[in-house]
Motif scaffolding. Sequence first.
Motif, mmCIF file in Angstrom:
data_model
loop_
_atom_site.group_PDB
_atom_site.id
_atom_site.type_symbol
_atom_site.label_atom_id
_atom_site.label_comp_id
_atom_site.label_asym_id
_atom_site.label_seq_id
_atom_site.Cartn_x
_atom_site.Cartn_y
_atom_site.Cartn_z
ATOM 1 N N ASP A 198 0.836 -1.191 0.000
ATOM 2 C CA ASP A 198 0.000 0.000 0.000
ATOM 3 C C ASP A 198 0.868 1.236 0.000
ATOM 4 O O ASP A 198 1.986 1.236 0.552
ATOM 5 C CB ASP A 198 -0.911 0.013 1.229
ATOM 6 N N PHE A 199 0.324 2.289 -0.641
ATOM 7 C CA PHE A 199 0.935 3.612 -0.505
ATOM 8 C C PHE A 199 -0.180 4.632 -0.678
ATOM 9 O O PHE A 199 -1.247 4.341 -1.239
ATOM 10 C CB PHE A 199 2.053 3.828 -1.516
ATOM 11 N N THR A 200 0.065 5.811 -0.190
ATOM 12 C CA THR A 200 -0.911 6.898 -0.243
ATOM 13 C C THR A 200 -0.373 7.983 -1.161
ATOM 14 O O THR A 200 0.785 8.431 -1.010
ATOM 15 C CB THR A 200 -1.169 7.473 1.156
ATOM 16 N N LEU A 201 -1.196 8.426 -2.088
ATOM 17 C CA LEU A 201 -0.807 9.471 -3.030
ATOM 18 C C LEU A 201 -1.490 10.749 -2.608
ATOM 19 O O LEU A 201 -2.721 10.791 -2.485
ATOM 20 C CB LEU A 201 -1.225 9.078 -4.462
ATOM 21 N N ASN A 202 -0.648 11.769 -2.477
ATOM 22 C CA ASN A 202 -1.145 13.068 -2.068
ATOM 23 C C ASN A 202 -0.727 14.069 -3.171
ATOM 24 O O ASN A 202 0.464 14.316 -3.363
ATOM 25 C CB ASN A 202 -0.566 13.460 -0.722
ATOM 26 N N VAL A 203 -1.670 14.602 -3.866
ATOM 27 C CA VAL A 203 -1.398 15.519 -4.988
ATOM 28 C C VAL A 203 -1.577 16.947 -4.483
ATOM 29 O O VAL A 203 -2.608 17.258 -3.853
ATOM 30 C CB VAL A 203 -2.338 15.244 -6.179
#
Length: 1597
Positions: free
Chosen positions: A1444-1449
Amino acid sequence: MSGSLPFYQKHHRHYDRSYRGRETASTISQYQQSASSYSAHRSSSARGAITSASVDELGLSPQPKRTKPSYLAVDKENQIIGYVVPIFRGSQEFASGLSDTEEARAKETAGYLARRDLFTSGMEMERVEHKSHRAVMRESAERISLTKRIHENEEYHKLLNKDSLMHPPEFVIKPRSHTVWEKQCVRLHCTITGWPEPRVVWYKNNVSIDPMAQPGKYKIISSYNVHSLEINRCDFDDTAQYRVSAMNSNGELSAYASVVVKRFKGEVDEFLPAPRLLPCLEYGVTFETHIVEKFDVSFGREGETLSLGCSVIIYPSLQRYQPEIEWYRDDKLLEPSKWVQMHWSGDRATLTLNHLNKEDEGLYTLRVITKSGYETHSAYVFVRDTDAEVAGAPGAPLDVFSQEANKDYVIVTWKQPAVDGGSAILGYFVDRCEVGTTHWIQCNDTPIKFARFPVTGLIEGRSYIFRVRAVNKCGMSHPSRVSEPVAAMDPADRARKGASAPWTGQIIVTEEEPVEGVVPGKPRDLMVTEATKNYVVLSWQPPGEKGHEGVMYYVEKCVSGTDSWQRVNTDIPVKSPRFALFDLSEGKSYCFRVRCCNSAGVGEPSEPTEATVVGDKLDIPSAPGRVVPTRNTDTSVVVSWEASREAKELVGYYIECSLAGKNAWEPCNNKPVKGTRFICHGLTTGEKYVFRVRAVNAAGISDFSQESEAIEVKAAIASPAPPFGISVLECVRDSMVLAWKQPTFVGGADITGYFVDYREVIGGVPGKWHEANIKSVSERAYRVSELKENMLYQFQVRAANMAGVGIPSRPSEVFKCEEWTIAVPGPPHDLQLQEVRKDSLLLLWKPPVYQGRDQVNGYYVDIKEAEAPFECWRGVNEKATSKTYMKIKDLKEGVEYVFRVRAQNKAGVGKASEPTEPVLAETKPGTAELVVNVDDDGVISLNFECANLTADSKFIWSKNYEEIKDDKRLTMETKGNKSKAIFNTPSEDDLGIYSCLVTHTDGASASYTLTEEGLKELLKTSHDHKFPIIPLKSELAVELLEKGRVRFWLQAEKMSANGKAEYVFNDNIISQGDKYKMNFDRNTGIIEMFMESLGKEDEGTFTFQLQDGKATNQSSLVLIGDVFKQLQKESEFQRKEWHRKQGPHFVEYLGYEVTPQCTVRLKCKVGNMKKESVALWYKDGREIKANEKLDFSEGVLTLEIAQISKKDAGVYEVVVKDDRGQDKSTLNLTDQGFRDLMNQVFSVIANSSTPLKIQSTEEGVRLYTFVSYYNDELLVTWHHKDAAIAFTDRIKSGVVGEQLWLQISEPTEKDKGKYAIEFFDGKGGLKRTVELSGQAYDDAYAEFQRLKAAAIAERNRARVAGGLPDVVTIQEGKALNLTCNISGDPVPEVTWLKNDRELVSDDHFILKFASGKFASFTITTVNTNDSGKYSILVKNKYGTESGDFTLNVVENLGDWGALSYLADADGNVVIGPTTPIPPALLSKTQTPVKPMCSRPSTSTTPASPTPASAAPLSPSSSSLISEEKPTKKTANEKKKEKKVTKRKDSVILKLPVGEAESAEATPTTPVTPGPESTPIATFLPDPEQAQEVSGEELASM
């Protein structure tokens, strides 16, 4: 009363009213009908009734005119069913129709029936009334005929019906015992079966119970086989044993129960009437009275309480009959009083004397009176004076008595005491006390010597008591016992009016009414009744003319030869015709006359008395005559004397005794005895006494008689008592051998012989006695010859001693003189008991005179307790003994036994001997044993001492219980109460049992068995005593002392002050000098010699010779050759050692020890150190610097070697030194020394090893153990099934840290078994074992298979190897490309998810999976909608894993040009520009940060190959960081640098400080994604999985 019963019916043992049933109905009616016939024949016997029809059926003889009674009971068919006991009551209903004479005759007839024994087998009881010979013959014939008919009928019915229901009585339920309180009721009940129905009778102490005799006391109920006895209001007399007897024609059976009645302690019912002694209700009973447990001569002291008692046995014992008990003192019947109390408990009479006084001394006699006579027992009671209050004061007077009491005076008499306190009694004081008061008044002012005194000044009508005290020059005695109360009034008035309550002190006398009087006449018969030097007593008769008025008297006196009369009682006239005159002049002669007076006047005087000289008319008696003492018992002597020749009114005699030559006299009696013979008790046996006597009367005590001759106190010689127990030992045609037992009392002298008499018995009539032997026989067996064959004889025996021939014994049983022909032997005889102890005794006997057919070959001894029945005889020995004596053991202490002996021959065991007299198993006080002794001269002797020896006692020595008469081997010596038997020449001929018996004692005897071993010990002891040797505690020895001095020494057991010692060296005596120093301590027995050193000339033999009197001894020590050289060397060494120890030195030399931690510690102990002393350590000659400071307080130096190895091998040395000198100690730890050390290390390691354990791995099975420390030199060997293991690729061993393991890969069945690891320590080694088989193997193998499968699954399962960050922050419009490594076999399936929804590859999301290893995720143009959670899911058959990873734009901020990630001091991640970092930013500690995934499988950069889209970091940035030079930091800064903690919040992007300052000059351009550029993303870990990341890890990123 006509309805009363004769006593012989009431108490007949078969009497019971409840017995009258249907069986006796016809009997009673027949008795009533034929009573007149019975009265016509008074002497005939009435035996019951049977009908005429039954008589005819039985075929009896024709019935005469009167009915012939029978004792048969018949049923309705006239069949005999049992016996009938005709019991007839004399009530009026059964006597109707009979005259008084006929009724009396009928009662006599019934009484005769009741007295007959109905169930005997033809034996006839004694006749109660006289009958004619004709009647007797007729009754005898009838009885014989009746017995025959009964027997025939019984036999007929037995044959007719063997299964008859008739059976004897049987108790279904027996009565049980009860314990009840007094006045309660108790009921005894039982259930009895039997046919015919049993007759039940209740007995109390074997006396039948008659409920009519005590109405309301007993109630007997019988109903349906249940029988009960109820006792109402129990009292003490009801405590008894009760018996219920059931009887029918088939037998009789009894059962017993006890009733115990208890009384509350101290509770006495005063309202119960006193027990009434009923007359004996048994007709013709003769009582035998025996007084046992008699009281003996007793001694008491004044003021004490004394009890006398005897137990009384009266036979037969009747519960309601009580004898009369009388007590006498000096033949005067005693009555209960406050001084005397009597008690009778039913079997013991007790007399208690409270507060003893000398009046209580005397001969006391108990008389037990029954209707058959009386029995008496007497013994003397002596009462000694109590201690005087004043030393030397006399004893108290006794027997104070008041006599001649009248209105004016009372004459008090007493007896003088026997004890005067050592000085003459000066006189006596008389005291009086009015009854009812406690006030004593002394009656005389001066002491009077005469033991009689008239007391005047009494109040008429009052009662008085008196007491007397004696006085001498030392003081006053205790007062006597008070007299009985006496009233002060004339006897005539006392007789006429009587005394009302004399104990109240007031006598009431009613005077006659006064009338007008007449002057009285002259008194008559005036005389002097008593004259002493203190007073004169006159008496007279009242005048004949005195009128109706009472008269009084005046007494007048005048000196003889003058006519001057002087009135004595001027003030108060005398009321009684007696008067005592005092205040007369002693020696003068007086005349007296009396006048009467009343209210009318004074009459004429009486005729004067003759001249009376004032003085004692009663003289003191003369001294008694010759005193002769004679022997009586061993504690008493009979003293007789001649009466005083001139003794008037003699009161008695006092006897005194003293030890011969002592002149210390003591009274034998404290109360005068009137006879001229007295038994003096309480003397000491064996002492010699002398006696003297003096007489006593009222005038005083006479002088002493002459002293008697001295007499020794011992028992007097008397003729012996009669023998007893006459029995026959053998009988032939004309002679009989008799035996008898020794008399119980031998008369104080040895029995010299016996005389036997015999007489014929013809027709039951004994003839005249004849002497069987003219010369006495010494044995207790004698053959009486010249008898007639088949004649009956009786015998009697008399014993004789030096005092004469005793009375004959009781006649023996009647013996028939006929020849014995039995095969077995006759009885042994003359049984004797010796050596009686508490658990053993010796029994001796003589062989039987009659041997039987063969010689006697053995004996059996039987024993039983004295009170046990005959059936309790039991044998002592199972195997016959050939000896005529036996030691009987295992007796119970305090139990009486009797014994008997039986002889046997080949034919069998003969008749038992007469039993011995009962003997009590106890060890009497003073009993001594036979002791063997060896004196100083080596003489062996047997010694015996007797404590209760008498003058006539003799010591009789025996061997094997045969008296020793030959003195060749033994010599006997007797001195006093000791006797010894001396062995002349001890040898094996002297072996045997030796015994010593003392005659004229209570059986004092003992024995000693001399065995072969005992003789050897005695001979050895005798030799030691003849040739004594000084015993030594230790032999001569040598020891070295300080400075190497040599000490020779030995120690003797005991040495006297005269003991000597000589010192010898090589046969030459040596003495004290410079070379030798000697010392002899006689108290301790230590003898020693000292030498400073040993030289070559001192080699040889040293000897110490001892002498003490005639005892000698010596001890030698040989010092030659190697022994001497070794001692000399040791002496020299000790001397050097002493010099060495003068400075610092080693007490314990250098050594080593291995600690549990496997540390080698070298240590030594030093002594005599001081502060200046130093210690130096060396190894192989090089000094070792010790880490610790030296401390000599404990004197121990240590050097520790941790983790020892081969490099530590060498020679170690310690040197201690100071100004006094030095000493060194060396320890060689090379070669063997080092190997020994290592072996000890290995032993410690081995002992620290843990038990061998089993562990399963994915490769196989591992066996392992842990040690506390591992050394490379340690040698271990692995064993399988006790064989060393050969290691292969499959089986390996190794060490990991402190773990030693054995790995078995892919185990098979062959690998099962016991495994062991062996540690080598140079000795036995140590093994640790484990069993790999069975369940242990199965469990390990199953676990191995599981782990193996798990390992395969783990290796091949799908997984994300790495490359994905936790958080990606990217500017909007940028391109994002992430690549991660995928592994798994088979190749896993890959799925991408966004917010848990599956993604599909398109133009925006490009999803690729290349070569089955690399999965890439690309967003071509990132926008804000792409923010969210992304996951990659990989899956194959072995498992599934995700990343898992979290993408923050974020909005586009231009191109930062950041090429690296830096963390500031606060831990924030900063993306820096490509431009140089300002110094301000560099001043802060910046550490490269490597982003870490929460899972180890995720990574943004694949390890290999690197995708084209992933560009490396800028070189400028890398060079910037690498060029930073390390600066010296503080400890806190180092800690911060070492670890950086990821923050839990999101990544905060900041501009570098330098760039912010130059923002206007150099604007920041956004980063444009392109093929040549790398998207910039900052990764932060999951906040829930924060980790600490080191600076080095960040730099490597």
